[in-house]
Design a protein around this motif. Structure first.
Motif, short mmCIF file in Angstrom:
data_model
loop_
_atom_site.label_atom_id
_atom_site.label_comp_id
_atom_site.label_asym_id
_atom_site.label_seq_id
_atom_site.Cartn_x
_atom_site.Cartn_y
_atom_site.Cartn_z
N ALA A 222 -2.09 -0.27 -8.94
CA ALA A 222 -2.23 0.45 -7.85
C ALA A 222 -0.77 0.86 -7.45
CB ALA A 222 -2.11 -0.99 -7.02
N ALA A 223 0.06 0.88 -7.81
CA ALA A 223 1.08 1.29 -7.97
C ALA A 223 2.42 2.08 -9.29
CB ALA A 223 1.81 0.45 -7.12
N ALA A 224 1.88 2.64 -9.68
CA ALA A 224 2.03 3.24 -11.23
C ALA A 224 3.52 4.05 -11.15
CB ALA A 224 1.34 4.76 -11.70
N PRO A 225 4.27 4.11 -10.82
CA PRO A 225 5.66 4.71 -9.90
C PRO A 225 5.66 6.57 -10.77
CG PRO A 225 6.64 3.70 -11.70
CD PRO A 225 5.08 2.82 -11.98
N ARG A 226 6.09 7.80 -9.76
CA ARG A 226 5.85 8.62 -10.29
C ARG A 226 7.55 9.16 -11.10
NH1 ARG A 226 3.97 12.64 -5.66
NH2 ARG A 226 4.91 11.56 -4.55
N ALA A 227 8.07 8.99 -12.00
CA ALA A 227 9.23 9.74 -12.23
C ALA A 227 9.60 11.02 -12.29
CB ALA A 227 9.58 9.08 -14.36
N HIS A 228 11.21 11.35 -11.30
CA HIS A 228 11.50 12.38 -11.13
C HIS A 228 12.73 12.97 -12.40
CE1 HIS A 228 8.89 13.00 -7.93
NE2 HIS A 228 8.94 11.72 -8.14
N SER A 229 13.00 13.71 -12.97
CA SER A 229 14.11 13.73 -13.94
C SER A 229 15.66 13.82 -13.45
CB SER A 229 13.65 14.78 -14.58
OG SER A 229 13.75 16.14 -13.89
N GLY A 230 15.71 13.95 -12.22
CA GLY A 230 16.85 13.87 -11.05
C GLY A 230 16.42 14.92 -9.48
N TRP A 231 17.62 13.92 -8.62
CA TRP A 231 17.67 14.57 -7.41
C TRP A 231 16.90 16.15 -7.21
CZ3 TRP A 231 17.26 11.51 -3.20
CH2 TRP A 231 17.28 12.30 -2.22
N THR A 232 17.35 16.85 -7.57
CA THR A 232 16.97 18.51 -7.38
C THR A 232 15.31 17.83 -8.06
OG1 THR A 232 18.48 19.29 -8.06
CG2 THR A 232 16.76 20.09 -8.06
N ALA A 233 14.68 17.38 -8.55
CA ALA A 233 13.22 17.49 -8.98
C ALA A 233 12.56 16.37 -8.11
CB ALA A 233 12.51 16.39 -10.28
N PHE A 234 13.20 15.52 -7.22
CA PHE A 234 12.21 14.43 -6.33
C PHE A 234 12.48 14.85 -5.56
CE2 PHE A 234 13.37 11.43 -2.69
CZ PHE A 234 12.64 11.25 -2.73
N GLY B 111 1.40 -1.02 -0.24
CA GLY B 111 -0.14 0.12 -0.50
C GLY B 111 0.93 1.52 0.09
N ALA B 112 1.94 1.58 -0.46
CA ALA B 112 2.98 2.55 -0.30
C ALA B 112 2.72 2.99 -1.85
CB ALA B 112 4.55 1.86 -0.08
N GLY B 113 3.37 4.03 -2.12
CA GLY B 113 3.48 5.32 -3.50
C GLY B 113 4.57 4.46 -3.93
N MET B 114 5.37 5.04 -5.18
CA MET B 114 5.73 4.52 -5.53
C MET B 114 6.86 5.84 -6.68
SD MET B 114 8.00 1.69 -6.38
CE MET B 114 9.48 1.34 -7.30
N ASP B 115 8.13 6.06 -6.21
CA ASP B 115 9.02 7.16 -7.32
C ASP B 115 10.04 6.36 -7.94
OD1 ASP B 115 8.07 9.61 -5.76
OD2 ASP B 115 8.15 8.47 -4.53
N VAL B 116 10.71 7.07 -8.63
CA VAL B 116 11.49 6.60 -8.88
C VAL B 116 12.66 7.67 -9.96
CG1 VAL B 116 12.22 5.37 -11.50
CG2 VAL B 116 10.55 4.19 -10.38
#
Length: 152
Positions: A54-66, A25-30
């Protein structure tokens, strides 16, 4: 609660992490760049339908964006270099469990920004778990602590 992968190298691990996040039940980031496209066949095969439901990952363009997306959640870095264990840490429902790269772990800037650095105790002589196995162990412990169950 969220699971974040820092610049993953292996698509099958991302697929397995998507499944683990969904099942707990957790969200997901890449956090990109990745060594492969996030919509690759290898990711989809291992993630099965969890990656689109259920857990489509959110993509971030880099560390700063995350970091701009983190909000008030604590960054909890799993690392073999930590002194504190996941058993001794008090998880919160809005924590973000952060995993380093399979090939190189997390760089100093990630270690420096983490609110907590934790390890999973291993048997003598064992070096490390697979990144997705470690993520699942940490998610299970975090969920156990915050009182979450499959009943909701």
């Amino acid at each position: 609660m969220r699971l974040a992968l820092y610049q993953p190298d292996i698509p099958q691990n991302v697929g397995a992490a998507i499944r683990a996040a969904a099942c707990f039940g957790a969200g997901m980031d890449v956090i990109e760049p990745c060594g492969f496209p996030l919509d690759s066949r290898e990711v989809r095969r291992v993630a099965m339908d969890y990656g689109t439901e259920a857990a489509a990952p959110r993509a971030h363009s880099g560390w700063t964006a995350f970091l701009e997306s983190v909000g008030t959640g604590r960054l909890v870095l799993l690392t073999t270099k930590a002194d504190e264990t996941i058993w001794d840490f008090d998880f919160r429902p809005d924590d973000i469990i952060l995993m380093g790269r399979e090939s190189a772990g997390a760089p100093d800037e990630v270690h420096d920004r983490a609110d907590a650095r934790l390890k999973i105790p291993l048997a003598p002589g064992a070096r490390s778990l697979n990144v997705t196995v470690a993520a699942a162990v940490a998610l299970a412990e975090a969920r156990r602590q915050v009182g979450w169950s499959d009943a909701g």
